[in-house]
Design an enzyme around this catalytic site. Sequence first.
Site, PDB file in Angstrom:
ATOM      1  N   LYS A   1      65.957  31.233  26.378  1.00 43.72           N
ATOM      2  CA  LYS A   1      66.590  32.550  27.258  1.00 43.72           C
ATOM      3  C   LYS A   1      67.483  32.156  28.372  1.00 43.72           C
ATOM      4  CE  LYS A   1      63.308  34.078  30.273  1.00 43.72           C
ATOM      5  NZ  LYS A   1      63.661  34.288  31.529  1.00 43.72           N
ATOM      6  N   ASN A   2      66.854  31.111  28.992  1.00 46.77           N
ATOM      7  CA  ASN A   2      67.415  30.912  30.345  1.00 46.77           C
ATOM      8  C   ASN A   2      68.853  30.056  30.302  1.00 46.77           C
ATOM      9  OD1 ASN A   2      65.478  32.148  31.563  1.00 46.77           O
ATOM     10  ND2 ASN A   2      64.528  30.179  32.319  1.00 46.77           N
TER      11      ASN A   2
ATOM     12  N   ARG B   1      66.418  40.391  37.050  1.00 41.64           N
ATOM     13  CA  ARG B   1      66.952  39.969  38.180  1.00 41.64           C
ATOM     14  C   ARG B   1      68.080  38.863  37.734  1.00 41.64           C
ATOM     15  NH1 ARG B   1      66.132  36.563  41.576  1.00 41.64           N
ATOM     16  NH2 ARG B   1      65.790  37.801  43.293  1.00 41.64           N
TER      17      ARG B   1
ATOM     18  N   CYS C   1      60.530  39.552  43.375  1.00 36.07           N
ATOM     19  CA  CYS C   1      59.888  39.621  42.230  1.00 36.07           C
ATOM     20  C   CYS C   1      58.352  39.052  42.165  1.00 36.07           C
ATOM     21  CB  CYS C   1      60.583  39.015  41.055  1.00 36.07           C
ATOM     22  SG  CYS C   1      60.273  37.456  40.730  1.00 36.07           S
TER      23      CYS C   1
ATOM     24  N   ARG D   1      62.659  35.374  46.137  1.00 35.78           N
ATOM     25  CA  ARG D   1      63.861  34.967  45.382  1.00 35.78           C
ATOM     26  C   ARG D   1      65.249  35.764  45.984  1.00 35.78           C
ATOM     27  NH1 ARG D   1      62.421  35.471  39.324  1.00 35.78           N
ATOM     28  NH2 ARG D   1      63.878  33.702  39.231  1.00 35.78           N
ATOM     29  N   PRO D   2      65.643  35.122  47.252  1.00 35.57           N
ATOM     30  CA  PRO D   2      66.985  35.379  47.719  1.00 35.57           C
ATOM     31  C   PRO D   2      68.083  34.933  47.034  1.00 35.57           C
ATOM     32  CG  PRO D   2      66.074  33.687  48.938  1.00 35.57           C
ATOM     33  CD  PRO D   2      65.110  33.793  47.884  1.00 35.57           C
ATOM     34  N   ILE D   3      69.178  35.618  47.222  1.00 36.91           N
ATOM     35  CA  ILE D   3      70.655  35.092  46.643  1.00 36.91           C
ATOM     36  C   ILE D   3      71.502  34.595  47.577  1.00 36.91           C
ATOM     37  CG2 ILE D   3      70.262  36.391  44.437  1.00 36.91           C
ATOM     38  CD1 ILE D   3      72.336  38.220  45.679  1.00 36.91           C
ATOM     39  N   ASP D   4      71.013  34.189  48.946  1.00 38.65           N
ATOM     40  CA  ASP D   4      72.071  33.846  49.749  1.00 38.65           C
ATOM     41  C   ASP D   4      72.993  32.768  49.361  1.00 38.65           C
ATOM     42  OD1 ASP D   4      69.234  32.499  50.047  1.00 38.65           O
ATOM     43  OD2 ASP D   4      70.094  31.431  51.675  1.00 38.65           O
ATOM     44  N   LEU D   5      72.492  31.818  48.661  1.00 41.96           N
ATOM     45  CA  LEU D   5      73.192  30.774  48.200  1.00 41.96           C
ATOM     46  C   LEU D   5      74.241  30.679  47.361  1.00 41.96           C
ATOM     47  CD1 LEU D   5      70.215  28.021  47.949  1.00 41.96           C
ATOM     48  CD2 LEU D   5      71.791  28.375  49.888  1.00 41.96           C
TER      49      LEU D   5
ATOM     50  N   ASP E   1      58.372  26.645  35.658  1.00 39.97           N
ATOM     51  CA  ASP E   1      57.990  27.436  34.305  1.00 39.97           C
ATOM     52  C   ASP E   1      56.961  27.073  33.405  1.00 39.97           C
ATOM     53  OD1 ASP E   1      59.850  28.999  35.357  1.00 39.97           O
ATOM     54  OD2 ASP E   1      61.438  28.480  33.962  1.00 39.97           O
TER      55      ASP E   1
ATOM     56  N   LEU F   1      58.210  25.577  44.262  1.00 45.59           N
ATOM     57  CA  LEU F   1      59.384  26.199  44.240  1.00 45.59           C
ATOM     58  C   LEU F   1      59.317  27.865  44.782  1.00 45.59           C
ATOM     59  CD1 LEU F   1      60.501  23.717  42.170  1.00 45.59           C
ATOM     60  CD2 LEU F   1      62.252  25.317  41.503  1.00 45.59           C
TER      61      LEU F   1
ATOM     62  N   ARG G   1      59.673  39.933  27.378  1.00 45.13           N
ATOM     63  CA  ARG G   1      61.097  39.502  28.155  1.00 45.13           C
ATOM     64  C   ARG G   1      61.315  38.147  27.872  1.00 45.13           C
ATOM     65  NH1 ARG G   1      61.223  40.894  34.315  1.00 45.13           N
ATOM     66  NH2 ARG G   1      63.005  39.798  33.758  1.00 45.13           N
TER      67      ARG G   1
END
Length: 422
Positions: free
Chosen positions: A22-23, A92, A116, A121-125, A309, A331, A401
């Site tokens: 999936k990933n 996301r 979540c 889980r920011p997306i700043d990077l 995971d 993490l 999912r």
Amino acid sequence: MDYLQITGGAKLSGAIDISGAKNSALPVIAATILSDQPVTLTNLPNVVDIRTLLKLLTILGGEVEHEAETAKINNATMNSTKAVYEIVSKMRASILVLGPLLARFGECEVSLPGGCAIGQRPIDLHLKALEAMGAKIEIKGGYVRAEAPEGGLHGAKIVFDKITVGGTENTVMAAALAHGKTTIVNAAKEPEITQLCEMIASADVKIEGIGSSEITIEGTGGKPLIFNEPIEIIPDRIEAGTYLCAAAITGSTVTLNKVDAEHINASLAKLESMGCRFDIAENAITIHSPDRLRPVNIITTEYPGFPTDMQAQFMALATMAIGESIIEERLFENRFMHVSELNRLGADIWLKGNIAAVRPVAQLFGADVMATDLRASSALVLAALVAKGVTNVRRIYHLDRGYDNLEGKLSQLGAKIERLRE
Ligand code: EPZ
């Protein structure tokens, strides 16, 4: 709503096939946006997240023919660059369209994914990297609005403060169509990133350092990519790890086919330290498990270290070990939601901050439990396989999912598991 009913105690045996990852499939699907020609993807897992991202492509105007494990995608007709809240709020990983949409069309709007169950889980990077490539970014009305400079994104040297899988993927995709050279320092090294880089390199983009923490990409200067050959999704290393844990917790011998043992070294090493043995062939692994497992100490970290995971699944295993195990999650700040549910099955897990001490118990007992996120849900299924009596795992939409036909594959191995409806 569907739920899984599992009667514990059955030994497992036999063989199953591992599905595509999936990933890996998610960034590969996003990367098709970099092309204005048809692309074929094979070995896609049959899971909800894949269908969600393919749906997003069609909302953006792409054409998708999806049947079984294959999708034929043609994004020549793509005529929208807005990834709407209705889709991003479901998944996301939709944020992965940000880099390719911006690179191909020069502008886009992507709904900002919220937090979540497992953390903020920011997306700043992701955003900083795109800004370094010249993008103007603003957050407005819950959306990330990104605009490339006149003429398109330019290459840049990007040094990530922290290793980020999605951030590396978005940057690689944006860099593929940028003008000039992009170097990513402190890049993530997951096999999923290697697959994405190899896909882009197959379209004649020069990429150095694939699989390493420093990746250099020579962008095409705005020219869309052409993928002549079908892209075959790599085996799902987390699905494989989960079935190895299913064999280990039930003391069974099981064979996994269509798997890449190189990608699961960290899980194999931990299982070995717990007393399991392996026969490893090309694309297949057979696990032999002891009657009682030894305890294990785990610290989650980036690939090739022990994956976050797999943390929940190993915690389920540790409940059945003959001594105390210590598990540290490094993490995500909230990835221990399964602890209280495992304790409802009779586990004895003590939690302080990001460290869990898992004390041995003689037996788990079936109960009603609730899935909270994808991997936490699989940990509950594993525990249920050995719990005495019947366990009902509810809210299994989390499992759907990311696990392709979980109950079918476990039944094939001899587990007593059924999908029922409330
Ligand atoms: C990917 O998420 C996976 N998802 C996750 O798998 C996996 O748990 C995670 O990588 C770590 O291995 C997909 O591949 C679709 P990150 P991602 O960016 O890319 C922080 C599963 O169960 N961070 O590597 O979102 C972040 O908060 C899922 O299949 C920032 O601070 O993970 C985390 O602490 C769940 N700023 C750490 O970095 C950013 O801009 C690693 O996150 C980005 C991330």
